[in-house]
Design a protein around this motif. Structure first.
Motif, short mmCIF file in Angstrom:
data_model
loop_
_atom_site.label_atom_id
_atom_site.label_comp_id
_atom_site.label_asym_id
_atom_site.label_seq_id
_atom_site.Cartn_x
_atom_site.Cartn_y
_atom_site.Cartn_z
N THR A 15 -9.51 -4.81 12.58
CA THR A 15 -9.46 -5.59 11.31
C THR A 15 -10.11 -7.04 11.62
O THR A 15 -10.19 -7.83 12.58
CB THR A 15 -7.96 -5.74 10.99
N ARG A 44 -13.64 -6.91 6.37
CA ARG A 44 -14.44 -7.67 5.22
C ARG A 44 -15.46 -8.44 5.65
O ARG A 44 -15.59 -8.81 6.96
CB ARG A 44 -13.43 -8.95 4.79
N GLU A 96 -15.01 -5.40 0.89
CA GLU A 96 -13.58 -4.73 1.43
C GLU A 96 -13.97 -3.38 2.08
O GLU A 96 -14.36 -2.41 1.27
CB GLU A 96 -12.31 -4.57 0.53
N MET A 100 -11.86 -0.10 3.78
CA MET A 100 -10.39 0.41 4.43
C MET A 100 -10.63 1.57 4.61
O MET A 100 -11.21 2.30 3.63
CB MET A 100 -9.41 0.04 3.40
N TYR A 123 0.67 -1.21 -0.01
CA TYR A 123 -0.06 -0.12 0.12
C TYR A 123 0.75 1.28 -0.11
O TYR A 123 0.50 2.19 -0.46
CB TYR A 123 -0.97 0.20 1.26
N ARG A 180 -2.56 -2.23 7.30
CA ARG A 180 -3.07 -0.86 8.09
C ARG A 180 -2.06 -0.36 8.93
O ARG A 180 -1.72 0.79 9.27
CB ARG A 180 -4.48 -1.26 8.51
N LEU A 214 -4.03 -9.07 7.30
CA LEU A 214 -4.47 -7.75 6.55
C LEU A 214 -4.11 -6.55 7.49
O LEU A 214 -3.71 -5.53 7.00
CB LEU A 214 -6.36 -7.78 6.51
N TRP A 253 -9.57 -2.12 8.65
CA TRP A 253 -9.67 -3.04 7.40
C TRP A 253 -10.74 -4.27 7.69
O TRP A 253 -10.28 -5.08 8.43
CB TRP A 253 -8.51 -3.73 6.72
N TYR A 264 -9.77 -1.65 -4.46
CA TYR A 264 -8.25 -1.41 -3.93
C TYR A 264 -8.06 0.05 -4.44
O TYR A 264 -6.82 0.29 -4.39
CB TYR A 264 -7.53 -2.34 -4.39
N ASN A 279 -11.20 3.47 0.88
CA ASN A 279 -11.34 2.68 -0.42
C ASN A 279 -12.74 2.79 -1.25
O ASN A 279 -13.73 3.00 -0.31
CB ASN A 279 -11.00 1.28 -0.37
#
Ligand SMILES: NC(=O)c1ccc[n+]([C@@H]2O[C@H](COP(=O)([O-])OP(=O)(O)OC[C@H]3O[C@@H](n4cnc5c(N)ncnc54)[C@H](O)[C@@H]3O)[C@@H](O)[C@H]2O)c1
Length: 352
Positions: free
Chosen positions: A246, A158, A256, A258, A128, A188, A184, A156, A278, A273
């Motif tokens: 996360t 999901r 996703e 973020m 990133y 971050r 993940l 982050w 992404y 995001n």
């Protein structure tokens, strides 16, 4: 640019490693001379597709062969990062290791020691950091646009079904080191610390949970012994606070999600995001002549591959990578403390 020589690169592990390979192959300063994967079918297919001259099913065989490799990408399951990286460094080969750097801080320390002893570069693929949007934010922050940062919250999440390769090594603690936190959250954590100038963590208080992943794994008859949510409150040595959340299997809204929110003495930034993908966009909140001002920091396309080009440039031009083993180690120390705090249900102080 010093010289016209191409760096001779090997790629070990051909999952995400295939992206490494593609990017080295596309870069004019590198050539991929060897690939390695225990999956022979995949190995042959990839070697043929990219015209790679040497292909190995054994890591030791590849690293022992007289290939005159300058660098390797280590893109293996997490439990193999430390032993393979150390072996490559001891062979005099520079290493770009996938994140997380290792299973824990002790392994990361040993990797750093090997890099120093052999005077080789050890870069961590904190990918990133190489996104244009993140680079732009870092420049804005470093120019002082939001003043001194005293708070950051990075997330982050999901939604349910987000466990990578469900039923694989990702869900097994002895192979992955943990769940969304180490896989993940580490991205971050690194990104937030980078934005903040990498202050050192002094205390960590955290909780982890595994209700959803464990239930789904039991139903599917696969092994799963890692967390599916981690949340941490991290005090930093410059007085700032970092909050990290996360998860990869919660009953949450987005595939996703973020977010990084930063508060500084002169302004704030929130980066998100969009379209559950992404690519990122951000808003900056400042003050001009006593009036609040909102600015939009527009999205740029997520370019994959600049990390590999940067690694090659560092080898050929003898530069220090921006994403160092030292940063990887700092993240591993915090991750260790998060798991320990969650297990002991108390705040953990990190050694200076
Ligand atoms: N930077 C990023 O954004 C990013 C994205 C995805 C994965 N990753 C990291 O990359 C690493 C690999 O993840 P992945 O998703 O590619 O996993 P994966 O399981 O899809 O791929 C790993 C590959 O390594 C091979 N392999 C396993 N053991 C081996 C051995 N002993 N010798 C040779 N080959 C072996 C497997 O056959 C497989 O092809 C992990 O550490 C993961 O956290 C990083």
């Amino acid at each position: 640019m010093a010289g016209k020589r191409k760096a001779r690169i090997g790629v070990i592990g051909l999952g995400i490693g295939k992206h490494h390979l593609r990017n080295y192959a596309a870069y004019e300063r590198s050539e991929v001379v060897a690939v390695c994967d225990i999956n022979e079918t995949l190995l042959k297919k990839v070697a043929k597709e990219y015209n790679v001259p040497y292909a190995y099913t054994s890591i030791d065989e590849m690293l022992d062969a007289p290939l005159e490799l300058d660098g390797v990408s280590v893109a293996l399951p997490n439990y193999l990062h430390a032993p393979v990286t150390i072996k490559a460094l001891n062979k005099g080969i520079h290493v770009l290791c996938e994140k997380p750097m290792a299973m824990n801080a002790q392994e990361a320390e040993e990797m750093l020691k090997a890099a120093k002893k052999n005077d080789r570069k050890l870069m961590i693929d904190f990918s990133y950091r190489f996104i244009d949007h993140c680079i732009a934010l870092k420049k804005i922050i470093d120019k002082g646009a939001i003043g001194k940062i005293y708070y950051c919250r990075t997330v982050w999440h999901r939604r349910r079904g987000g466990i990578p390769k469900f039923g694989s090594w990702f869900g097994v603690k002895s192979l992955s080191g943990g769940g969304p936190l180490i896989n993940l959250g580490v991205h971050r954590l690194d990104l937030a610390l980078w934005f903040m100038g990498y202050p050192r963590a002094v205390t960590v208080s955290a909780s982890t949970y595994d209700y959803v992943g464990k239930k789904l794994a039991a139903e599917a008859g696969v092994k799963y012994d890692v967390e599916d949510l981690a949340v941490a409150f991290i005090r930093l040595d410059n007085g700032a606070t970092l909050i990290l959340e996360t998860s990869w299997d919660g009953y949450s809204e987005k595939k996703e999600d973020m977010v990084t929110q930063i508060l500084g003495t002169k302004g704030g930034i929130i980066q998100r995001n969009f379209n559950e993908g992404y690519n990122f966009e951000a808003k900056m909140f400042t003050e001009e002549n006593g009036i609040l001002k909102d600015s939009l920091i527009l999205a740029t396309k997520h370019k994959i591959g600049t990390a590999m080009a940067h690694f090659v440039d560092c080898i050929l031009d003898d530069k220090t990578p921006v994403a160092t083993g030292e940063h990887g180690l700092e993240c591993m120390k915090i991750i260790d403390a998060i798991y320990l705090s969650a297990e002991q249900q108390k705040e953990i102080a990190l050694e200076p």
